[in-house]
Design an enzyme around this catalytic site. Sequence first.
Site, PDB file in Angstrom:
ATOM      1  N   HIS A 104      -4.997   6.333  -5.942  1.00 32.92           N
ATOM      2  CA  HIS A 104      -5.523   6.754  -4.648  1.00 32.92           C
ATOM      3  C   HIS A 104      -5.780   8.248  -4.746  1.00 32.92           C
ATOM      4  CE1 HIS A 104      -3.579   3.209  -2.200  1.00 32.92           C
ATOM      5  NE2 HIS A 104      -4.227   2.797  -3.271  1.00 32.92           N
ATOM      6  N   SER A 154      -0.382  -0.573  -4.798  1.00 33.42           N
ATOM      7  CA  SER A 154      -1.518   0.317  -5.008  1.00 33.42           C
ATOM      8  C   SER A 154      -1.212   1.625  -4.300  1.00 33.42           C
ATOM      9  CB  SER A 154      -2.801  -0.307  -4.447  1.00 33.42           C
ATOM     10  OG  SER A 154      -3.923   0.493  -4.740  1.00 33.42           O
ATOM     11  N   ASN A 186       0.839  -1.198   0.000  1.00 34.74           N
ATOM     12  CA  ASN A 186       0.000   0.000   0.000  1.00 34.74           C
ATOM     13  C   ASN A 186       0.878   1.255   0.000  1.00 34.74           C
ATOM     14  OD1 ASN A 186      -2.642   1.530   0.591  1.00 34.74           O
ATOM     15  ND2 ASN A 186      -1.270   2.243   2.193  1.00 34.74           N
ATOM     16  N   GLU A 187       0.866   1.987  -1.099  1.00 39.59           N
ATOM     17  CA  GLU A 187       1.417   3.340  -1.257  1.00 39.59           C
ATOM     18  C   GLU A 187       2.939   3.431  -1.189  1.00 39.59           C
ATOM     19  OE1 GLU A 187      -0.719   6.122   1.246  1.00 39.59           O
ATOM     20  OE2 GLU A 187      -2.526   5.954   0.021  1.00 39.59           O
ATOM     21  N   ASN A 188       3.639   2.307  -1.219  1.00 41.98           N
ATOM     22  CA  ASN A 188       5.092   2.389  -1.123  1.00 41.98           C
ATOM     23  C   ASN A 188       5.748   2.793  -2.439  1.00 41.98           C
ATOM     24  OD1 ASN A 188       4.699   1.642   1.500  1.00 41.98           O
ATOM     25  ND2 ASN A 188       5.414  -0.461   1.245  1.00 41.98           N
TER      26      ASN A 188
END
Length: 814
Positions: A485, A467, A421-423
Amino acid sequence: MIRRTVHEGWQLSAVGGPVPEAVAGRAVPAEVPGSAHLDLLRAGLIPDPYLDRNEAELAWAHRADWRLATTFTAEAARPGERVELVFDGIDTVAAIELNGTLLGRTANMHRGYRFDVREVLRDGDNELVVTLFSALAHAERVERELGWRDRAYPHPFNAVRKMACSFGWDWGPDLQTAGLWKPVALERWDSARLAGVRPLVTVDPDGTGRVEVHVDVDAVAAADLSIVATVDGRRERVAVSGDRAVVTVLVPGARLWWPAGYGEHPLYDLRVALLAGEEEVDSAQRRVGFRTITVDTEPDGIGTPFTFVVNGRRIFAKGANWIPDDHFLTRITRERLARRVDQAVAANMNMLRVWGGGIYETDDFYDVCDERGVLVWQDFPFACAAYAEEEPLRSEVEAEARQNVARLTAHPSLALWNGNNENLWGYADWGWPEQLQGRTWGLGYYRELLPAIVAELDPTRPYAPGSPYSPGEVHPNDDAHGTRHEWEVWNRVDYTRYRDHAPRFCAEFGFQAPPTWATLTRWVRDEPLTPTSPAFLLHQKAEDGNGKLDRGLASHLPVPESFEDWHWATQLNQARAVSFGVAHFRSHWPRTAGALVWQLNDCWPVTSWSAIDGDGREKPLYYALRHAFAPRLLTVQPRGGTDVLVAVNDDDRPWASEVSVRRLTFAGEVLVEVRLPLRVPARSVAEVGLAEALLTPTDPEAEVLVATTPDARAVHPFREDRELAYDPAPLTAEVVAVPGGYRVDVRATSFARDVAVLADRVAPDAVVDDVLVSLLPGERHSFTVRTTAELADPSALAGPLVLRSANSLSAVLT
């Protein structure tokens, strides 16, 4: 094989760290599975961590070490017998001793461990001791060894394989748990056991269901071993070669498993037996569903789509992000999970994304989703941080990934493995390259290790590196490619700016609001209760959260002065903001192929982005999502410099109807009315042009555009609520007792927008069937309230703080 749980007689005591005097030197009964916080709470040694400001008072536990001990009776291992002590989940840094012998050490919450105890187990009493060390102190040591790496929050959650949100998040408490969070068991066998059962389920082109069962066997000695697999009465047998076997069962004409809203979700029982000669020595059961699933990422004229395809059909993913449903994981029961997933399905959702700062979800969670047709997107547990790829972390990451990918293959609901997530976004935009100075940050996990494990162990499912994610050299959060996102809304810009982007798949977007009144006042007891009172602020974890709430409110609704009005206004604004985004994304199908709201649920009572609060109560957002995700949706959207009516048909049947479009005054005078034919093919979107007379109000502060079919309605005021000339008291109501509760019959004397009965203000268990219903003058609506309470004054359900609408907020200006 014989498996016996070791759950009785455990005692917890503190053995290190800054432990308060009331806790030091005490041994208290401990539950397994369980957590140190919960054991202390049951013993009356700590206050409830969720109440008022107790979270802050329990910060000492971050650096505490604990001893869990029990004595169990057993027989020593017989000659030729295998005996293992099995821990399905240890939270997190631990040393395990049996009868004074160190069996091993652990530092990973996300995997299980097995220890050979043949030489240690004895006849009679056996003493088992698990020492749990501070995960925070461990993470700090690892960070010193491997080098500092950036993260979203102060604690080095990225330096230990533990649920990241255990260290606090912008919606979660900083209560770092410790305990045996999954079962502990003693397993013993003489000949062989099933060490792994991994069904890969597909559907052949002719409709035959194919179950390819990969079996790992742990044998004591060479023997005549075979595997028998049975599905739907069809039985196949193969010999074990070495320590493995693959057996395939074909089911002709298999009934297909479909996501919610697309068909039924039949499940088939799979039984796998391990035979030594003709004697069954071990067995395992799974439930499987026949379906195919891919993600279409073939470049097109726009960019790169991200569209789930189930059984050859393209799916618009309607759903939400999922976090652990309680910070204390062992309190989450199967019944609680079923309730939560039922709420998601009732809100017309077909997908839940298990977010990467939590856990690999449990089989109970997946079972419930299997049964209800809810697709599950499972993140690997990496979130909002750079992660070292060196030891001691790398081998733990590989072990946990292998265990959990293999564990979950049977579940038809599992739709996607996602790397993090978001890395990827963090590396691109958050200054990581300069901070890292060449150190690893996780890319090797997401690009190499994890996809290789998925390809080896679960090739029936797609994998995404992260993501948000865009393929190639494109920015990871590009709206024309892959997943996006959307956090400019909430953080910086007004929610109407959702329309700035039509992403291929929006995997996160959301807006905050406080929990329901009953939940808030149960857990936060400030006197007076205000947005800035101490305990309320402790239950608001977002950076400048209240400031963002107020700024987001000011553009749309009258600014309230009382806390009660502020509570309702912020809840209403959350519902408006997120449903606005959902309608926008759905109107762009098939360009946009998914909208996953942040977030479905909460893990404690908190002001957050959730639709369902920490006590399981549904906020107004929940009802707004149910409306916005409805199979048939009418929405007014800008196209080409003007507004059009967009009809979204997420149904297998064509939508053929007549739509009545009216411009009328708040008092009910119809100024313009047009009836238009509506033809929308199955699973499609259609745009209907609107005449200039419908879109040009004479008095924009006192008129509304309404489009109606038997299936759907769109209500479109011409100004923001704070500018509208609402009648502040447009409703009359009567409350009638009915079996199981009450009926609130409401009539509008003027246009009333987003009418709600906030029934939990009257009875904590009260649940209303609908919220946010807009009424035109003369229209009636009955709200059904279910409650076990016998109200002394049922008219309270129509009181001014219970029967609310957007209009009631305008009263603060009069």
